[in-house]
Design an enzyme around this catalytic site. Structure first.
Site, short mmCIF file in Angstrom:
data_model
loop_
_atom_site.label_atom_id
_atom_site.label_comp_id
_atom_site.label_asym_id
_atom_site.label_seq_id
_atom_site.Cartn_x
_atom_site.Cartn_y
_atom_site.Cartn_z
CG ASP A 29 32.89 46.61 28.06
OD1 ASP A 29 33.14 47.81 28.21
OD2 ASP A 29 31.74 46.14 28.09
CG ASP A 123 34.09 52.32 26.67
OD1 ASP A 123 33.63 52.18 25.53
OD2 ASP A 123 33.39 52.38 27.69
CD GLU A 124 31.98 48.26 24.13
OE1 GLU A 124 31.49 47.15 24.39
OE2 GLU A 124 31.35 49.16 23.54
#
Length: 423
Positions: A29, A123-124
């Site tokens: 994350d 973004d993960e």
């Protein structure tokens, strides 16, 4: 930021088979990703409260740095409200191509750890580490390797969570942000989650939380007090998963499969209360051309489209069918027809054009009464080549030369591969 840029190699570590987890999932994350990229690219903004908006015209915050969050600035907040909380807030127009570039580099670097990666968002990412434990070692070691791989690829720090299932790993990654590393062994997951609100888990929103509250399920530990059939009856297979998630036993596998898109659409928020017909049509033409270009990019066509304009009383919309196409001009023609039938002169705030159920271009039956397909295909082919090399809409219909100057955004469903790699 003390992490050194070096290889993934760490001191040797060997585990006995009895130490292997039956299943191991890690979530990467990124920390305030867009804001962190801007602070990295512009060192004068490091340590300062910054927020990202959709261009200079955007009035809503996409994300904010941790320095800004300390003042109470949040995603979705309007700039005037944020400025009241943080007068020194620095507003930065988004640069989605840059964010996508870095995200792609990060996801590529993670393949050095395991091929079993599911890109959850820009973004993960979930990593299934079950099969590489013998190669790399303990959860702690692999978590440290992952953080180093992300930093080497991007220059950015991240938080990671490790557990025996996706939901608990995602929960763990949020616990020590920014730059966190949290490990919840699968045999401790149920107890660790038991006191947490069910809405703290990814996938359980206020709506589902409200339904569970009717059965006195407010904490994860309450979930096992109701029969699984209560949830399966209401939510189907998802209900069974929700019941297990709250007990640290999410059965959902890490999957790298990217399904074909169920729709390809573009929309824009336009100046509030716009009543000028030509301005509204310009925005609609802009969206039609973007949809057409994306269909062609993936060699797809569609024969059903959703056209919508939004006013004070909500959406005025219509679904319409035509012969299969990926031509922006043809899409705009049906968009005009829908607009003429739906619009009564009221102020418009937003427009939307979406191709429904797109499919691969194979042997399509042609419309004998349309403009010669070969001619339009030739025009589109040349236009696409120029725009892909020199930038979107370097070549564009004259009618949309005065289109919106607001930049594109990254879709929540963005992926660095397959049909969803689109800004």
């Amino acid at each position: 930021n003390t992490m050194k840029q070096d290889s993934l190699q760490l001191p040797p570590e060997s585990l006995t088979p009895s130490e292997f987890w039956e299943r191991m999932v890690l979530l990467v994350d990124m920390n305030a990703f867009f804001a962190s990229v801007e602070q990295m690219d512009n060192p004068e903004w490091k340590g300062r409260p910054v927020c990202i908006t959709n261009g200079n015209q955007g009035t809503t915050i996409i994300t904010a740095s941790y320095e800004a969050r300390a003042y109470g600035v949040k995603t979705g907040m309007r700039i005037p409200e944020a400025k009241q909380l943080c007068p020194d807030l620095i507003r930065i127009p988004s640069h989605p191509e840059r964010y996508a570039e870095i995200s792609t580099a990060i996801m590529k670097a993670l393949e050095d750890i395991t091929p079993d990666i599911e890109v959850f968002s820009v973004d993960e990412a979930f990593l299934d580490l079950t099969g590489v434990q013998k190669l790399w070692g303990s959860p702690q070691r692999m978590a440290e390797m992952t953080k180093r791989a992300v930093f080497n690829a991007s220059g950015l720090l991240c938080s990671v969570g490790v557990s025996g299932d996706k939901t608990t790993a995602k929960f763990a990654a949020k616990l020590q942000k920014p730059d966190g590393l949290t490990i919840i062994p699968p045999w401790e997951a149920e107890e660790r989650l038991s006191t947490e609100p069910v809405t703290a888990l990814c996938g359980i929103n206020k709506g589902i939380g409200g339904f569970l509250a009717q059965y006195s399920v407010e904490r994860c530990g309450d979930m096992k007090n109701i029969p699984i059939s209560v949830l399966s009856k209401r939510f189907g297979n998802l209900g069974k998963r929700l019941w297990l998630m709250a007990q640290g036993k999410d059965p959902e596998p890490v999957s790298s499969y990217v399904a074909p898109p169920k729709s390809i659409g573009h929309g824009k928020v336009i100046p509030p209360n716009t009543r000028d017909k030509q301005i509204i049509l310009t925005y609609l033409y802009h969206m039609a051309e973007k949809v057409g270009a994306r269909l062609r990019r993936y060699q797809m066509v569609a024969d059903q489209f959703y056209i919508g304009i939004k006013g004070d009383l909500g959406w005025l919309s219509e679904k319409t069918r035509i012969s299969p196409t990926s031509d922006g001009k043809r899409i705009y023609e049906i968009t005009q027809q829908v607009f003429q039938s739906q619009w009564n002169g009221e102020g418009i705030h937003q427009v939307q054009v979406t191709a429904l159920n797109p499919r691969e271009l194979k042997h399509q039956q042609l419309d004998l009464f349309s403009e010669p397909v070969e001619e339009r295909n030739a025009v589109n082919e040349v236009t696409d080549k120029i725009n892909q090399r020199y930038g979107e809409f370097t070549i564009a219909p004259v009618s949309i030369m005065d289109r919106s100057t607001m930049p594109n955004v990254i879709s929540p469903a963005w992926r660095p591969a397959g049909h969803r790699k689109t800004i």
